[in-house]
Scaffold this active site. Sequence first.
Site, PDB file in Angstrom:
ATOM      1  N   TYR A  89       0.843  -1.191   0.000  1.00 12.14           N
ATOM      2  CA  TYR A  89       0.000   0.000   0.000  1.00 12.14           C
ATOM      3  C   TYR A  89       0.882   1.245   0.000  1.00 12.14           C
ATOM      4  O   TYR A  89       0.582   2.233  -0.672  1.00 12.14           O
ATOM      5  CB  TYR A  89      -0.921   0.008   1.223  1.00 12.14           C
ATOM      6  CG  TYR A  89      -1.981  -1.063   1.176  1.00 12.14           C
ATOM      7  CD1 TYR A  89      -3.150  -0.883   0.446  1.00 12.14           C
ATOM      8  CD2 TYR A  89      -1.824  -2.262   1.869  1.00 12.14           C
ATOM      9  CE1 TYR A  89      -4.136  -1.868   0.395  1.00 12.14           C
ATOM     10  CE2 TYR A  89      -2.799  -3.253   1.827  1.00 12.14           C
ATOM     11  CZ  TYR A  89      -3.948  -3.051   1.095  1.00 12.14           C
ATOM     12  OH  TYR A  89      -4.909  -4.029   1.046  1.00 12.14           O
ATOM     13  N   ASN A 112     -12.760   0.327  -5.399  1.00 17.72           N
ATOM     14  CA  ASN A 112     -12.488  -0.041  -6.788  1.00 17.72           C
ATOM     15  C   ASN A 112     -13.741  -0.676  -7.396  1.00 17.72           C
ATOM     16  O   ASN A 112     -14.173  -1.730  -6.952  1.00 17.72           O
ATOM     17  CB  ASN A 112     -11.309  -1.024  -6.819  1.00 17.72           C
ATOM     18  CG  ASN A 112     -11.045  -1.599  -8.191  1.00 17.72           C
ATOM     19  OD1 ASN A 112     -11.565  -1.141  -9.193  1.00 17.72           O
ATOM     20  ND2 ASN A 112     -10.227  -2.633  -8.224  1.00 17.72           N
ATOM     21  N   CYS A 120      -6.761  -4.657  -7.682  1.00 20.05           N
ATOM     22  CA  CYS A 120      -6.505  -4.215  -6.315  1.00 20.05           C
ATOM     23  C   CYS A 120      -6.024  -5.374  -5.432  1.00 20.05           C
ATOM     24  O   CYS A 120      -5.399  -5.144  -4.398  1.00 20.05           O
ATOM     25  CB  CYS A 120      -7.737  -3.543  -5.724  1.00 20.05           C
ATOM     26  SG  CYS A 120      -9.246  -4.517  -5.786  1.00 20.05           S
ATOM     27  N   HIS A 121      -6.266  -6.601  -5.862  1.00 20.49           N
ATOM     28  CA  HIS A 121      -5.808  -7.762  -5.084  1.00 20.49           C
ATOM     29  C   HIS A 121      -4.287  -7.879  -5.080  1.00 20.49           C
ATOM     30  O   HIS A 121      -3.729  -8.598  -4.259  1.00 20.49           O
ATOM     31  CB  HIS A 121      -6.437  -9.059  -5.619  1.00 20.49           C
ATOM     32  CG  HIS A 121      -6.089  -9.368  -7.043  1.00 20.49           C
ATOM     33  ND1 HIS A 121      -6.756  -8.789  -8.110  1.00 20.49           N
ATOM     34  CD2 HIS A 121      -5.143 -10.173  -7.575  1.00 20.49           C
ATOM     35  CE1 HIS A 121      -6.236  -9.237  -9.240  1.00 20.49           C
ATOM     36  NE2 HIS A 121      -5.251 -10.084  -8.947  1.00 20.49           N
ATOM     37  N   GLU A 147      -2.349 -16.297  -9.930  1.00 18.19           N
ATOM     38  CA  GLU A 147      -1.393 -15.556 -10.738  1.00 18.19           C
ATOM     39  C   GLU A 147       0.053 -16.005 -10.502  1.00 18.19           C
ATOM     40  O   GLU A 147       0.918 -15.663 -11.291  1.00 18.19           O
ATOM     41  CB  GLU A 147      -1.508 -14.052 -10.435  1.00 18.19           C
ATOM     42  CG  GLU A 147      -2.823 -13.481 -10.925  1.00 18.19           C
ATOM     43  CD  GLU A 147      -2.902 -11.981 -10.786  1.00 18.19           C
ATOM     44  OE1 GLU A 147      -1.892 -11.333 -10.460  1.00 18.19           O
ATOM     45  OE2 GLU A 147      -3.998 -11.445 -11.032  1.00 18.19           O
TER      46      GLU A 147
END
Length: 149
Positions: A89, A112, A120-121, A147
Site C-alpha cells: 500500500y 475499486n 486491487c488484489h 497468478e
Amino acid sequence: MIYSKTIITPIGKLGLYADDTNLLRITLCAADKKDNSNKILTETEKQLQEYFSGKRREFTIPLKLKGTEFRKKVWEQLQKIPFGETISYQELAERVGNYNKARAVGNANHYNPIPIIVPCHRVVRKSGDLGGFGGGLNVKEYLLKLENK
C-alpha cells in the site's frame, strides 16, 4: 442504458455491468438477476474465464472508472502492476505521489468498482500480510495464487 450479466467463476458469482461502450462495474457475490447482456459483457465474461483458466494475463476491456480524482489515480496505478506481482500500500501511495497516503490508497482500493480487471488484489501490506479485500481475504489469496502458478 446499463446492461448486466451474472457469471459463475471459481470465486463465486460475479455481477457484470456495462453501458454501450465500457465496462462499469464488477460485483463479487452477486445475486442471480435477469441478464440483459451486450457485447462488452460477453467479451468481459470471455476474458474473465480465460483469466481463471490461466490463459489470460492482461485484460483488453474498455473501462469507465467513476470516482474522485485521487481514486482514479490509484486505480490507474493498479492497472500498471504486472500479473503475478504485488506491491505494498505504501509503494502504491508513492506511485500516486504521496508516501504518507497508504491508508488513503487502501480506501481507494476498497472502492475499486472493477476488481480483478483493475487488480486491487495485487496490493498487500508492507509486512507481506494480505491486508484487506472487499470480496474477502480467501478470494484475494485465491487470485494471488492463481497468478503465481
